[in-house]
Design a protein around this motif. Sequence first.
Motif, PDB file in Angstrom:
ATOM      1  N   LEU A 119     -69.933  -9.469  17.884  1.00  0.00           N
ATOM      2  CA  LEU A 119     -69.382  -8.475  17.594  1.00  0.00           C
ATOM      3  C   LEU A 119     -68.604  -9.032  15.748  1.00  0.00           C
ATOM      4  O   LEU A 119     -67.786  -8.582  15.093  1.00  0.00           O
ATOM      5  N   THR A 120     -68.194 -10.770  16.452  1.00  0.00           N
ATOM      6  CA  THR A 120     -67.499 -11.331  15.584  1.00  0.00           C
ATOM      7  C   THR A 120     -68.124 -11.742  14.646  1.00  0.00           C
ATOM      8  O   THR A 120     -67.874 -12.091  13.530  1.00  0.00           O
ATOM      9  N   GLU A 121     -69.398 -12.329  14.974  1.00  0.00           N
ATOM     10  CA  GLU A 121     -70.144 -13.866  14.167  1.00  0.00           C
ATOM     11  C   GLU A 121     -71.105 -12.663  13.094  1.00  0.00           C
ATOM     12  O   GLU A 121     -71.376 -13.132  12.710  1.00  0.00           O
ATOM     13  N   GLY A 122     -71.787 -11.074  13.493  1.00  0.00           N
ATOM     14  CA  GLY A 122     -72.681  -9.959  13.018  1.00  0.00           C
ATOM     15  C   GLY A 122     -73.653 -10.566  13.437  1.00  0.00           C
ATOM     16  O   GLY A 122     -74.380 -11.355  14.604  1.00  0.00           O
ATOM     17  N   PRO A 123     -74.987  -9.429  13.459  1.00  0.00           N
ATOM     18  CA  PRO A 123     -75.958 -10.143  13.882  1.00  0.00           C
ATOM     19  C   PRO A 123     -76.402 -11.769  12.872  1.00  0.00           C
ATOM     20  O   PRO A 123     -76.154 -11.705  12.048  1.00  0.00           O
ATOM     21  N   PRO A 124     -77.936 -12.230  14.001  1.00  0.00           N
ATOM     22  CA  PRO A 124     -78.164 -13.343  13.329  1.00  0.00           C
ATOM     23  C   PRO A 124     -78.803 -13.296  12.188  1.00  0.00           C
ATOM     24  O   PRO A 124     -79.133 -14.210  11.033  1.00  0.00           O
ATOM     25  N   GLU A 125     -79.294 -12.378  11.605  1.00  0.00           N
ATOM     26  CA  GLU A 125     -80.104 -11.417  10.204  1.00  0.00           C
ATOM     27  C   GLU A 125     -79.060 -11.770   9.449  1.00  0.00           C
ATOM     28  O   GLU A 125     -79.829 -11.807   8.208  1.00  0.00           O
ATOM     29  N   PHE A 126     -77.991 -11.464   9.359  1.00  0.00           N
ATOM     30  CA  PHE A 126     -77.322 -11.395   8.337  1.00  0.00           C
ATOM     31  C   PHE A 126     -76.440 -12.643   7.949  1.00  0.00           C
ATOM     32  O   PHE A 126     -75.199 -12.756   6.968  1.00  0.00           O
ATOM     33  N   SER A 127     -76.453 -13.951   8.578  1.00  0.00           N
ATOM     34  CA  SER A 127     -76.045 -14.982   8.794  1.00  0.00           C
ATOM     35  C   SER A 127     -75.599 -15.427   7.591  1.00  0.00           C
ATOM     36  O   SER A 127     -74.613 -15.886   7.097  1.00  0.00           O
ATOM     37  N   ARG A 128     -77.121 -15.297   6.883  1.00  0.00           N
ATOM     38  CA  ARG A 128     -77.012 -16.380   5.959  1.00  0.00           C
ATOM     39  C   ARG A 128     -76.735 -15.431   4.488  1.00  0.00           C
ATOM     40  O   ARG A 128     -75.936 -15.661   3.585  1.00  0.00           O
ATOM     41  N   GLU A 129     -75.912 -14.484   4.542  1.00  0.00           N
ATOM     42  CA  GLU A 129     -75.280 -13.720   3.481  1.00  0.00           C
ATOM     43  C   GLU A 129     -73.453 -13.460   3.723  1.00  0.00           C
ATOM     44  O   GLU A 129     -73.031 -12.955   2.872  1.00  0.00           O
ATOM     45  N   ARG A 130     -72.854 -13.765   4.773  1.00  0.00           N
ATOM     46  CA  ARG A 130     -71.335 -13.971   4.940  1.00  0.00           C
ATOM     47  C   ARG A 130     -71.208 -15.269   4.524  1.00  0.00           C
ATOM     48  O   ARG A 130     -72.016 -16.574   3.930  1.00  0.00           O
TER      49      ARG A 130
END
Length: 135
Positions: A119-130
């Motif tokens: 919940l705090t880091e988001g799903p791994p598939e969106f990590s490159r968008e952060r």
Amino acid sequence: MVGAYPEITWDDRSADFGNKDSTAPVRRRTRLDPLSAVKMPEALTAAVDAWAEAHHLSRSAAICKLVELGLKVAPPAFSSAQPVASDATRIEALAVHEIERLLDPALPTDERERRIRRLTEGPPEFSRERIDLPK
């Protein structure tokens, strides 16, 4: 009112108009401050006029003085990323606290940590968008 404006000769007036190579906007050299329009609600205009009258100033001079005073007392803009980073850390800690409060206490510790992290880091598939993570 003689002497209120500097005397302008024909050479001063034509100097900006004849230069086709100039990228600056065309305006006469009047040696006066540039004119700025200010859009204000009527109530604010009335308050500025009252302040100007109390200080024996024109509206224009009053607006200049009030802006100068406001800029002197305004908090400085953030010059480094440190305050923003500490705010982000504090916000994340508050979010973790609220998530822990909402999660079922009967969950195993590793599952609770996984859910909080997701919940705090988001799903791994969106990590490159952060934008807060290094690329």
